[in-house]
Motif scaffolding. Structure first.
Motif, mmCIF file in Angstrom:
data_model
loop_
_atom_site.group_PDB
_atom_site.id
_atom_site.type_symbol
_atom_site.label_atom_id
_atom_site.label_comp_id
_atom_site.label_asym_id
_atom_site.label_seq_id
_atom_site.Cartn_x
_atom_site.Cartn_y
_atom_site.Cartn_z
ATOM 1 N N PRO A 99 -7.802 -89.027 16.324
ATOM 2 C CA PRO A 99 -6.685 -89.274 15.398
ATOM 3 C C PRO A 99 -6.201 -88.044 14.630
ATOM 4 N N SER A 100 -7.083 -87.064 14.408
ATOM 5 C CA SER A 100 -6.644 -85.880 13.666
ATOM 6 C C SER A 100 -5.855 -84.908 14.552
ATOM 7 N N ALA A 101 -5.717 -85.233 15.837
ATOM 8 C CA ALA A 101 -4.998 -84.335 16.751
ATOM 9 C C ALA A 101 -4.255 -85.151 17.814
ATOM 10 N N PRO A 102 -3.179 -85.854 17.410
ATOM 11 C CA PRO A 102 -2.482 -86.732 18.363
ATOM 12 C C PRO A 102 -1.831 -85.998 19.534
ATOM 13 N N VAL A 103 -1.249 -84.823 19.270
ATOM 14 C CA VAL A 103 -0.597 -84.118 20.384
ATOM 15 C C VAL A 103 -1.651 -83.509 21.310
ATOM 16 N N TYR A 104 -2.719 -82.971 20.719
ATOM 17 C CA TYR A 104 -3.851 -82.495 21.536
ATOM 18 C C TYR A 104 -4.330 -83.646 22.425
ATOM 19 N N THR A 105 -4.517 -84.829 21.827
ATOM 20 C CA THR A 105 -4.943 -86.010 22.593
ATOM 21 C C THR A 105 -3.965 -86.291 23.735
ATOM 22 N N ALA A 106 -2.671 -86.249 23.426
ATOM 23 C CA ALA A 106 -1.651 -86.537 24.451
ATOM 24 C C ALA A 106 -1.749 -85.550 25.608
ATOM 25 N N THR A 107 -1.953 -84.264 25.275
ATOM 26 C CA THR A 107 -2.024 -83.277 26.370
ATOM 27 C C THR A 107 -3.243 -83.541 27.249
ATOM 28 N N LYS A 108 -4.352 -83.953 26.634
ATOM 29 C CA LYS A 108 -5.572 -84.159 27.417
ATOM 30 C C LYS A 108 -5.472 -85.441 28.260
ATOM 31 N N PHE A 109 -4.847 -86.496 27.704
ATOM 32 C CA PHE A 109 -4.563 -87.675 28.543
ATOM 33 C C PHE A 109 -3.662 -87.244 29.704
ATOM 34 N N GLY A 110 -2.704 -86.372 29.410
ATOM 35 C CA GLY A 110 -1.789 -85.865 30.450
ATOM 36 C C GLY A 110 -2.546 -85.131 31.538
ATOM 37 N N VAL A 111 -3.510 -84.320 31.143
ATOM 38 C CA VAL A 111 -4.289 -83.555 32.137
ATOM 39 C C VAL A 111 -5.084 -84.504 33.035
ATOM 40 N N VAL A 112 -5.672 -85.544 32.424
ATOM 41 C CA VAL A 112 -6.452 -86.505 33.233
ATOM 42 C C VAL A 112 -5.511 -87.238 34.207
#
Ligand SMILES: NC(=O)C1=CN([C@@H]2O[C@H](COP(=O)(O)OP(=O)(O)OC[C@H]3O[C@@H](n4cnc5c(N)ncnc54)[C@H](O)[C@@H]3O)[C@@H](O)[C@H]2O)C=CC1
Ligand SMILES: CCCCCC(=O)/C=C/C=C\C/C=C\C/C=C\CCCC(=O)O
Length: 265
Positions: free
Chosen positions: A145-158
């Motif tokens: 939750p403290s890094a929503p865009v970071y999270t989005a990029t990593k979901f994108g990579v997967v």
């Protein structure tokens, strides 16, 4: 043994990229290290040359967010080493304030590196096949939750890795593509969660990250490097996401059928 194999690692000057470079060298590969940090990369090259001998490692300065720099360096690597067998898209940042930069490095940089490697390796272009490993995160499987865009990029990579692996298999490219998903690892990156200039509007959520770190205790780079090596060596694995936690490494089982709750409309 990886003798005769040529590997490329992005974000290799420190942290996880440095540990991947190290384990590849220990196993006999030659490694082209790529990073924006020229001083750090050059210094590491000197150390590695002393440890493993000249000609085993070469540092290249490039920003994975730059099409021009990445392509130019890729061509230089192929010219020097002749071919590439292993390609690791590892460079990544946390920057929720400058979120476009985070997308450019963590997602666009991975797509760019993967396509460069695929074009070179795929059998249809006269390549010998190979393996691409994309470094995602546990935050590519569940939200940070403290890094929503970071999270989005990593979901994108997967997602990108899984889809492209299927495309590679269906098209007979001879290239395996897998994602590595570490939980918190002791590198300078995890200090980001405590830095307002990195988490921006979500700085107030540092306590949530802290409690996630208690649930998923910090691991050492060497443990992730062992899981990385496993992906490199196991020729049966393709389209996988390998989670690395303090309890060990495990392949993620993605549901074949989504669990859903129907609503009346
Ligand atoms: N440390 C952690 O807890 C975790 C890290 N990861 C991922 O692992 C990867 C490596 O992270 P760490 O080693 O922890 O970070 P780090 O900050 O220690 O190292 C990252 C390296 O990437 C380089 N880099 C940054 N931007 C770049 C660019 N535009 N072009 C080329 N190189 C660039 C940096 O100069 C640095 O050498 C990242 O993709 C990160 O998201 C995944 C899960 C957990
Ligand atoms: C700001 C700190 C940067 C940390 C770098 C990183 O990528 C670390 C990630 C570690 C953990 C991700 C956190 C939460 C994931 C949430 C839930 C996972 C649940 C998975 C599941 O079991 O379904």
């Amino acid at each position: 043994m990886l003798k005769g194999k040529v590997a490329v690692v992005s974000g290799a000057a420190q942290g996880l990229g440095k540990s991947f470079t190290h384990i590849l060298l220990e196993n006999g590969a030659q490694v082209a290290m790529l990073d924006v940090d020229e001083a750090g990369g050059q210094e590491l090259q000197v150390q590695l040359n002393q440890q493993f001998g000249l000609e085993r490692t070469q540092f290249y300065k490039a920003d994975v967010a730059s099409e021009l720099q990445f392509t130019d360096v890729f061509q230089k690597i192929v010219s020097k080493f002749g071919h590439i067998d292993i390609f690791c898209n590892n460079a990544g940042i946390v920057d929720e304030k400058n979120w476009e930069k985070t997308v450019s490095i963590n997602l666009s940089g991975v797509v760019r590196g993967t396509y460069l490697a695929l074009d070179h390796m795929k059998k249809q272009n006269g390549g010998k096949g190979g393996i691409i490993i994309n470094v995602a995160s546990l935050a590519g499987l569940g939200p940070l939750p403290s890094a929503p865009v970071y999270t989005a990029t990593k979901f994108g990579v997967v997602g990108f890795t899984r889809a492209l692996s299927m495309a590679s298999q269906a098209s007979g490219y001879g290239v395996r593509i897998n994602a590595l998903c570490p939980s918190f690892v002791r590198t300078s990156l995890i200090d980001s969660f405590n830095q307002k200039e990195k988490t921006g509007n979500f700085h107030n959520l540092a306590a949530i990250t802290q409690s996630l770190m208690e649930k998923f205790p910090i691991i050492e780079v060497e443990q992730v490097a062992k899981a990385f090596l496993h992906l490199v060596k196991d020729e049966c694995v393709d389209g996988a996401a390998l989670l690395v936690k303090n309890t060990g490494a495990e392949y993620v089982i993605f549901p074949k059928d989504m669990e859903t709750t129907p609503i009346s409309i």
